[in-house]
Design a protein around this motif. Structure first.
Motif, mmCIF file in Angstrom:
data_model
loop_
_atom_site.group_PDB
_atom_site.id
_atom_site.type_symbol
_atom_site.label_atom_id
_atom_site.label_comp_id
_atom_site.label_asym_id
_atom_site.label_seq_id
_atom_site.Cartn_x
_atom_site.Cartn_y
_atom_site.Cartn_z
ATOM 1 N N ILE A 198 7.072 -0.629 -23.900
ATOM 2 C CA ILE A 198 8.241 -1.456 -24.254
ATOM 3 C C ILE A 198 9.295 -0.546 -24.886
ATOM 4 N N PHE A 199 8.841 0.327 -25.779
ATOM 5 C CA PHE A 199 9.752 1.240 -26.482
ATOM 6 C C PHE A 199 10.489 2.135 -25.484
ATOM 7 N N LEU A 200 9.720 2.721 -24.555
ATOM 8 C CA LEU A 200 10.320 3.629 -23.571
ATOM 9 C C LEU A 200 11.296 2.872 -22.655
ATOM 10 N N ALA A 201 10.869 1.705 -22.163
ATOM 11 C CA ALA A 201 11.717 0.924 -21.252
ATOM 12 C C ALA A 201 13.013 0.516 -21.942
ATOM 13 N N ASN A 202 12.900 0.160 -23.219
ATOM 14 C CA ASN A 202 14.080 -0.270 -23.974
ATOM 15 C C ASN A 202 15.032 0.905 -24.196
ATOM 16 N N LYS A 203 14.443 2.077 -24.399
ATOM 17 C CA LYS A 203 15.255 3.286 -24.601
ATOM 18 C C LYS A 203 15.999 3.643 -23.302
ATOM 19 N N ILE A 204 15.316 3.532 -22.170
ATOM 20 C CA ILE A 204 15.934 3.892 -20.885
ATOM 21 C C ILE A 204 16.981 2.847 -20.477
ATOM 22 N N HIS A 205 16.634 1.577 -20.621
ATOM 23 C CA HIS A 205 17.481 0.520 -20.042
ATOM 24 C C HIS A 205 18.402 -0.176 -21.045
ATOM 25 N N LYS A 206 18.235 0.109 -22.329
ATOM 26 C CA LYS A 206 19.109 -0.445 -23.373
ATOM 27 C C LYS A 206 19.369 -1.948 -23.201
ATOM 28 N N THR A 207 18.330 -2.722 -23.460
ATOM 29 C CA THR A 207 18.444 -4.169 -23.261
ATOM 30 C C THR A 207 18.770 -4.889 -24.579
ATOM 31 N N SER A 208 19.253 -6.124 -24.447
ATOM 32 C CA SER A 208 19.644 -6.892 -25.638
ATOM 33 C C SER A 208 18.497 -7.687 -26.214
ATOM 34 N N SER A 209 17.532 -8.048 -25.349
ATOM 35 C CA SER A 209 16.397 -8.805 -25.887
ATOM 36 C C SER A 209 15.095 -8.348 -25.244
ATOM 37 N N ILE A 210 14.005 -8.583 -25.970
ATOM 38 C CA ILE A 210 12.668 -8.216 -25.484
ATOM 39 C C ILE A 210 11.850 -9.494 -25.364
ATOM 40 N N LEU A 211 11.317 -9.728 -24.158
ATOM 41 C CA LEU A 211 10.561 -10.948 -23.873
ATOM 42 C C LEU A 211 9.112 -10.560 -23.568
ATOM 43 N N ILE A 212 8.172 -11.327 -24.069
ATOM 44 C CA ILE A 212 6.763 -11.076 -23.735
ATOM 45 C C ILE A 212 6.135 -12.403 -23.317
ATOM 46 N N CYS A 213 5.449 -12.407 -22.179
ATOM 47 C CA CYS A 213 4.870 -13.660 -21.683
ATOM 48 C C CYS A 213 3.553 -13.400 -20.981
ATOM 49 N N GLY A 214 2.828 -14.479 -20.629
ATOM 50 C CA GLY A 214 1.501 -14.359 -20.021
ATOM 51 C C GLY A 214 0.441 -14.554 -21.094
ATOM 52 N N GLY A 215 -0.800 -14.773 -20.664
ATOM 53 C CA GLY A 215 -1.883 -15.112 -21.589
ATOM 54 C C GLY A 215 -2.069 -14.122 -22.731
ATOM 55 N N VAL A 216 -1.901 -12.821 -22.450
ATOM 56 C CA VAL A 216 -2.120 -11.813 -23.498
ATOM 57 C C VAL A 216 -1.022 -11.893 -24.578
ATOM 58 N N ALA A 217 0.095 -12.528 -24.259
ATOM 59 C CA ALA A 217 1.157 -12.719 -25.261
ATOM 60 C C ALA A 217 0.689 -13.646 -26.388
ATOM 61 N N CYS A 218 -0.473 -14.299 -26.217
ATOM 62 C CA CYS A 218 -1.072 -15.103 -27.309
ATOM 63 C C CYS A 218 -1.655 -14.194 -28.373
ATOM 64 N N ASN A 219 -1.891 -12.929 -28.035
ATOM 65 C CA ASN A 219 -2.607 -12.039 -28.965
ATOM 66 C C ASN A 219 -1.844 -11.873 -30.275
ATOM 67 N N SER A 220 -2.514 -12.183 -31.378
ATOM 68 C CA SER A 220 -1.817 -12.208 -32.669
ATOM 69 C C SER A 220 -1.359 -10.819 -33.101
#
Ligand code: KG4
Ligand code: ZN
Length: 333
Positions: free
Chosen positions: A253-275
């Motif tokens: 996520i860190f690398l992708a955000n650095k390369i693509h400079k996005t405004s928001s970070i979204l996480i989804c799917g069953g593993v996104a339940c992980n506390s």
């Protein structure tokens, strides 16, 4: 004024789901019949048992969703249904049910991609600032996307072997925790020390946005085989293993955000339940990005996300009535 209501069906794996959404995107009902308890005795999802249970429960979930929303079938103006990727025998139950509703009501039906549905779950409760980076982490998929808008999703990274959810499930099996494993590892890790052992994170090159989890699972297997007393430290081993999965997701996520400079970070799917993942991502990125992780009920498989994806696509003319089902990843829009 709300004039239209739409019904969505999802049966791609072991959850039989139906949801109703209105044209403004408000979820009126979201029914999930989970088969997890049925499959736990086999240690994983058995496709024939899953499709048998979908055929038994499909009318129940549709009926319950209609009742919960206070509507009847004749109030429904469009149908959305997952047609892949997933287990084909399971997908077929949902698709046939949805096509029947479409035929009886003489209303349009739209095939929806399951992964696009997971991405759309991020839009159910939040407004998204574009461009957005989206991590889809489920039992079958671990991928990164750039969302330019609510229609176009561009794949920028993928797992080259196991999915993160698979790593959780296989790890839980090695630790004797049963199926589904992710939630069990999450629970017992709360009583463990995540620094107990350093499990390896795959190195696919410093600019790679791809993931790999099969080596991690093997290292857990060897660790358990080599240490007779491992069971005494089960919680800490689980916490360390979970930490390696979470850190490898965060690294990308860190690398992708650095390369693509996005405004928001979204996480989804069953593993996104992980506390642990939810906490660590929020701590690490919330100063500079808007973090969107759906409520737990919208992370694991559900039909509300399929309804939302249907809503996003309903004005596109890309639907075909004669669609079938497909099992593996197909190009996203
Ligand atoms: O999205 P999903 O319901 O189904 C697929 O599309 O695959 O994801 C299921 C996956 C399973 O691998 C399950 O172990 C994992 O999500 N999962 C979790 C947690 N809850 C579910 N993984 C880690 N921590 C959790 N709390
Ligand atoms: Zn899913």
């Amino acid at each position: 004024m709300i004039k239209e209501h739409y019904l969505a069906i999802e049966t791609s794996c072991d959850e039989t789901c139906c949801a109703i959404i209105n044209q403004a995107g408000r979820v009126l009902s979201n029914t999930v019949f989970s088969q997890a308890a049925i499959h736990s005795e086999f240690g994983g999802v058995l496709p024939d048992i899953a499709s048998k249970n979908h055929s038994e429960k499909i009318t129940y979930v549709i009926d319950k969703s209609l009742k919960d929303s206070g509507l009847s079938l004749t109030d429904i103006k469009k149908v959305f249904v997952t047609n892949g990727p997933g287990l084909v025998n399971c997908l077929m139950i949902g698709v046939i049910a949805a096509k029947t509703i479409s035929l009886i009501n003489n209303i349009p039906i739209y095939p929806i991609n399951h992964i696009e549905g997971h991405i759309a779950s991020c839009f159910l409760e939040s407004k998204i600032a574009f461009p957005a980076l989206c991590l889809v982490v489920s039992g079958g998929h671990t991928s990164l996307y750039i969302l330019k808008n609510e229609i176009n999703f561009q794949l920028i990274g993928n797992t080259i072997d196991d999915a993160a959810g698979e790593a959780f499930d296989k790890g839980a099996k090695i630790l004797g925790l049963g199926y589904p494993g992710g939630v069990k590892i999450d629970q017992i890790s709360k009583n463990g020390n995540s620094n107990f052992h350093k499990f390896p994170i795959a190195n696919l090159g410093k600019n790679s946005l791809n993931f790999s989890f099969s080596g991690l699972k093997t290292s857990l297997k060897y660790f358990v085989e080599k240490n007779n007393n491992w069971i005494k430290n089960k919680e800490s081993i689980a916490a360390s293993y979970q930490e390696a999965i979470v850190d490898s997701l965060i690294e990308k996520i860190f690398l992708a955000n650095k390369i693509h400079k996005t405004s928001s970070i979204l996480i989804c799917g069953g593993v996104a339940c992980n506390s642990r993942l939810r906490n660590k991502v929020t701590k690490k990125f919330s100063n500079n990005s808007k973090i969107i992780i759906p409520s737990l009920e919208y992370c694991t498989d559900n039909a509300a996300m399929i309804a939302m994806r249907g809503l996003q696509l309903k004005n596109s003319d890309s639907y075909e009535k004669g669609f079938g089902v497909f099992s593996s990843i197909k190009k996203l829009v």
